[in-house]
Design a protein around this motif. Structure first.
Motif, PDB file in Angstrom:
ATOM      1  N   UNK A 158       0.858  -1.191   0.000  1.00 32.13           N
ATOM      2  CA  UNK A 158       0.000   0.000   0.000  1.00 32.13           C
ATOM      3  C   UNK A 158       0.893   1.239   0.000  1.00 32.13           C
ATOM      4  N   UNK A 159       0.247   2.402   0.129  1.00 30.45           N
ATOM      5  CA  UNK A 159       0.930   3.673  -0.071  1.00 30.45           C
ATOM      6  C   UNK A 159       2.199   3.904   0.760  1.00 30.45           C
ATOM      7  N   UNK A 160       2.169   3.566   2.021  1.00 28.78           N
ATOM      8  CA  UNK A 160       3.384   3.662   2.848  1.00 28.78           C
ATOM      9  C   UNK A 160       3.193   2.765   4.072  1.00 28.78           C
ATOM     10  N   UNK A 161       4.194   2.721   4.930  1.00 35.68           N
ATOM     11  CA  UNK A 161       4.106   1.796   6.054  1.00 35.68           C
ATOM     12  C   UNK A 161       3.051   2.229   7.073  1.00 35.68           C
ATOM     13  N   UNK A 162       2.830   3.530   7.187  1.00 30.42           N
ATOM     14  CA  UNK A 162       1.774   4.007   8.080  1.00 30.42           C
ATOM     15  C   UNK A 162       0.437   3.419   7.613  1.00 30.42           C
ATOM     16  N   UNK A 163       0.205   3.427   6.314  1.00 33.84           N
ATOM     17  CA  UNK A 163      -1.020   2.859   5.747  1.00 33.84           C
ATOM     18  C   UNK A 163      -1.057   1.349   5.965  1.00 33.84           C
ATOM     19  N   UNK A 164       0.098   0.716   5.895  1.00 32.51           N
ATOM     20  CA  UNK A 164       0.163  -0.738   6.087  1.00 32.51           C
ATOM     21  C   UNK A 164      -0.251  -1.115   7.511  1.00 32.51           C
ATOM     22  N   UNK A 186       5.834   3.777  19.729  1.00 30.27           N
ATOM     23  CA  UNK A 186       6.732   4.666  18.996  1.00 30.27           C
ATOM     24  C   UNK A 186       6.011   5.865  18.383  1.00 30.27           C
ATOM     25  N   UNK A 187       6.695   6.981  18.363  1.00 30.99           N
ATOM     26  CA  UNK A 187       6.306   8.051  17.427  1.00 30.99           C
ATOM     27  C   UNK A 187       7.409   8.187  16.392  1.00 30.99           C
ATOM     28  N   UNK A 188       7.047   7.948  15.133  1.00 28.30           N
ATOM     29  CA  UNK A 188       7.972   8.211  14.037  1.00 28.30           C
ATOM     30  C   UNK A 188       7.708   9.659  13.663  1.00 28.30           C
ATOM     31  N   UNK A 189       8.626  10.333  13.004  1.00 27.83           N
ATOM     32  CA  UNK A 189       8.373  11.723  12.613  1.00 27.83           C
ATOM     33  C   UNK A 189       7.114  11.826  11.759  1.00 27.83           C
ATOM     34  N   UNK A 190       6.646  13.031  11.567  1.00 31.78           N
ATOM     35  CA  UNK A 190       5.516  13.237  10.666  1.00 31.78           C
ATOM     36  C   UNK A 190       4.207  12.707  11.217  1.00 31.78           C
ATOM     37  N   UNK A 191       4.011  12.849  12.545  1.00 32.47           N
ATOM     38  CA  UNK A 191       2.720  12.579  13.185  1.00 32.47           C
ATOM     39  C   UNK A 191       2.300  11.104  13.198  1.00 32.47           C
ATOM     40  N   UNK A 192       3.211  10.204  12.942  1.00 29.71           N
ATOM     41  CA  UNK A 192       2.834   8.796  13.011  1.00 29.71           C
ATOM     42  C   UNK A 192       3.103   8.290  14.417  1.00 29.71           C
ATOM     43  N   UNK A 193       2.024   8.053  15.176  1.00 28.12           N
ATOM     44  CA  UNK A 193       2.153   7.508  16.520  1.00 28.12           C
ATOM     45  C   UNK A 193       1.345   6.234  16.578  1.00 28.12           C
TER      46      UNK A 193
END
Ligand SMILES: *Cc1c(COP(=O)(O)O)cnc(C)c1O
Length: 479
Positions: A158-164, A186-193
């Motif tokens: 899919x589009x990226x790992x956040x979407x996965x 984890x919080x990865x940068x760019x609001x992915x928590x």
């Protein structure tokens, strides 16, 4: 010519500004209209005249010459050309950060980019089965490759790992509980928590353990009738060191199996190659996670895998099939360029020793420091020979490059940089000049010098970098 020191003069300047139509009628502007389109050029003429009026109104120093037709025509020509330039364009990443999210993460390299052009320029069998002449699956072009390389039964992207992560949890754990160690929220940068994504997926987060220690009994105690899965998350961009405890995949898989729940894993950066063999910190590979018993794993396509932006899901067929049927997958699907780039990148992994040389992220990561030192020294002597010492000084220095992109945060990879020091300007001003080169150069500032780390600069780009520096400094020498 007088400056517009008072209102009278400003009024006079404003009155003398030529009309739009007069400018549009001039030969130079008519040529521009022919080449770039009348509507577009008329828009630019109006914008530039409005800008000029406000410059005068703001009391900026405007000379009478600047409002004459000939100079205005030139100003308009510059603006027309400027707006034609692409905003998104190639830069030289001399930061030494291999996976630099702001600079587009993984470069695909020339070979793959050339083949991608074919997919971009015309039609393709993206969702068409050539054998049967019927509708096919866009995943078909790379699913088997992922399975072959990782040992998974099935896969999709899919589009990226956040979407996965979202798709995985929504499909397999919606309305149920998912157990995660507090050490892995984890919080990865760019609001992915992780907790936020979990909430959006419709699964309920069940935190267990403490920040530094989570044991098997913590998971055992939390398992209940609502539990759908245990989620293990790679602590990509941080490490907990000291008094720590965590439970390995094998043990978690065993526990999940006994209690009839799934073991899911967000691996963050997907690695297929044992990097320890290249003197780098060992990262768990996708193969080992699956072998240890994870039911489904997900990872980024453009981190250590070195491919396009994508989120890859791999694991047991029955769960991958469920995800393919989830309506969300349509909203998160990859486009044809990504499908093509994934296939091309993954194909390289069929020969891992070749992949290390041919996939730019891996070759930058594993290049011997000695090789980079030689290139830095050669660059320095060429620059010293062509740019007078009074204008700028160059030196080869030992530095530390980084994997970046939330991968191997502790790994410092020995590297070499060209240190640049300009005689008449500060490091900040020089950094700005480098960013405004025809091919912008992004370095880093250390002790009032610019360091251009060559680990992230290819041989070809090094030649461009030298040309840009010559133009920059010798241009200054002339002026
Ligand atoms: C990087 C990362 C993500 C996000 O991946 P993207 O491909 O950037 O969406 C998610 N989880 C982990 C653990 C990561 O390291």
């Amino acid at each position: 010519m007088d400056k517009n020191v008072d209102t009278d003069i400003r009024q006079k300047l404003l009155r003398r500004i030529p009309k739009t139509d007069v400018l549009l009628d001039r030969q130079e502007i008519r040529c521009l209209s022919e080449e770039f389109g009348y509507e577009y050029v008329r828009g630019i003429v109006r914008e530039e005249l409005a800008a000029l009026r406000s410059e005068i109104g703001n009391g900026q120093d405007i000379y009478m010459e600047e409002i004459q037709c000939a100079s205005l025509a030139e100003r308009i020509r510059q603006a027309v050309l400027l707006y034609r330039e692409n905003s998104l364009r190639p830069v030289i990443n001399a930061t030494g950060v291999i996976l630099h999210t702001n600079l587009g993460r993984a470069p695909l390299g020339k070979q793959i980019a050339e083949k991608l052009q074919e997919a971009a320029a015309g039609y393709s069998n993206l969702e068409y089965d050539l054998a049967s002449g019927e509708r096919g699956e866009r995943y078909a072009h790379f699913e088997e490759l992922i399975c072959r390389v990782t040992g998974a039964e099935a896969a999709l992207a899919v589009n990226n790992n956040a979407a996965a992560v979202l798709l995985m949890l929504n499909t397999l754990a919606k309305d149920g509980e998912v157990i995660v160690s507090r050490g892995e929220l984890v919080e990865i940068g760019g609001k992915f928590r992780i907790p936020d994504v979990m909430e959006r997926s419709g699964a309920v987060l069940r935190e267990v353990g403490t920040t530094n220690r989570t044991g098997r009994s913590d998971y055992e105690d939390a398992l209940n009738g609502q539990t759908k899965a245990i989620l293990k998350v790679h602590t990509s961009n941080y490490r907990i060191v000291g008094f720590t405890e965590s439970v390995g995949e094998k043990e978690l898989a065993e526990l999940a199996g006994e209690r009839g729940v799934l073991l899911l894993e967000d691996l963050g950066s997907g690695v297929f190659i044992d990097l320890a063999a290249y003197g780098l910190l060992a990262e768990p590979t996708v193969q080992s996670a699956l072998k240890n018993g994870a039911d489904v794993v997900c990872f980024s396509g453009d981190k250590l895998m070195g491919g396009p932006q994508a989120g890859i899901l791999a694991g047991r067929k029955q769960y991958i099939d469920l995800m393919k049927k989830n309506p969300l997958v349509r909203a998160l699907r990859i486009d044809k360029f990504t499908a093509a780039a994934l296939e091309l990148t993954l194909r390289e992994y069929l020969a891992p020793s070749q992949a290390v040389k041919r996939i730019p992220v891996l070759s930058m990561l594993t290049a011997p420091a000695e090789e980079i030192r030689r290139r830095a020294e050669k660059t320095v002597s060429e620059l010293q020979a062509k740019i007078p010492g009074e204008i700028a000084g160059f030196e080869t220095v030992l530095t530390r490059a980084k994997a970046g992109g939330g991968a191997m945060p502790q790994a410092e990879i020995p590297s070499f940089a060209v240190a640049v020091e300009a005689s008449h300007i500060t490091a900040d001003a020089l950094a700005k000049k480098l960013r405004s080169c025809a091919v912008p150069i992004i370095g880093r500032i250390e002790r009032d010098r610019i360091l251009l780390d060559l680990r992230t600069v290819s041989e070809e780009e090094t030649a461009v970098l030298i040309l840009e520096l010559l133009a920059l400094f010798n241009g200054e020498a002339d002026g």
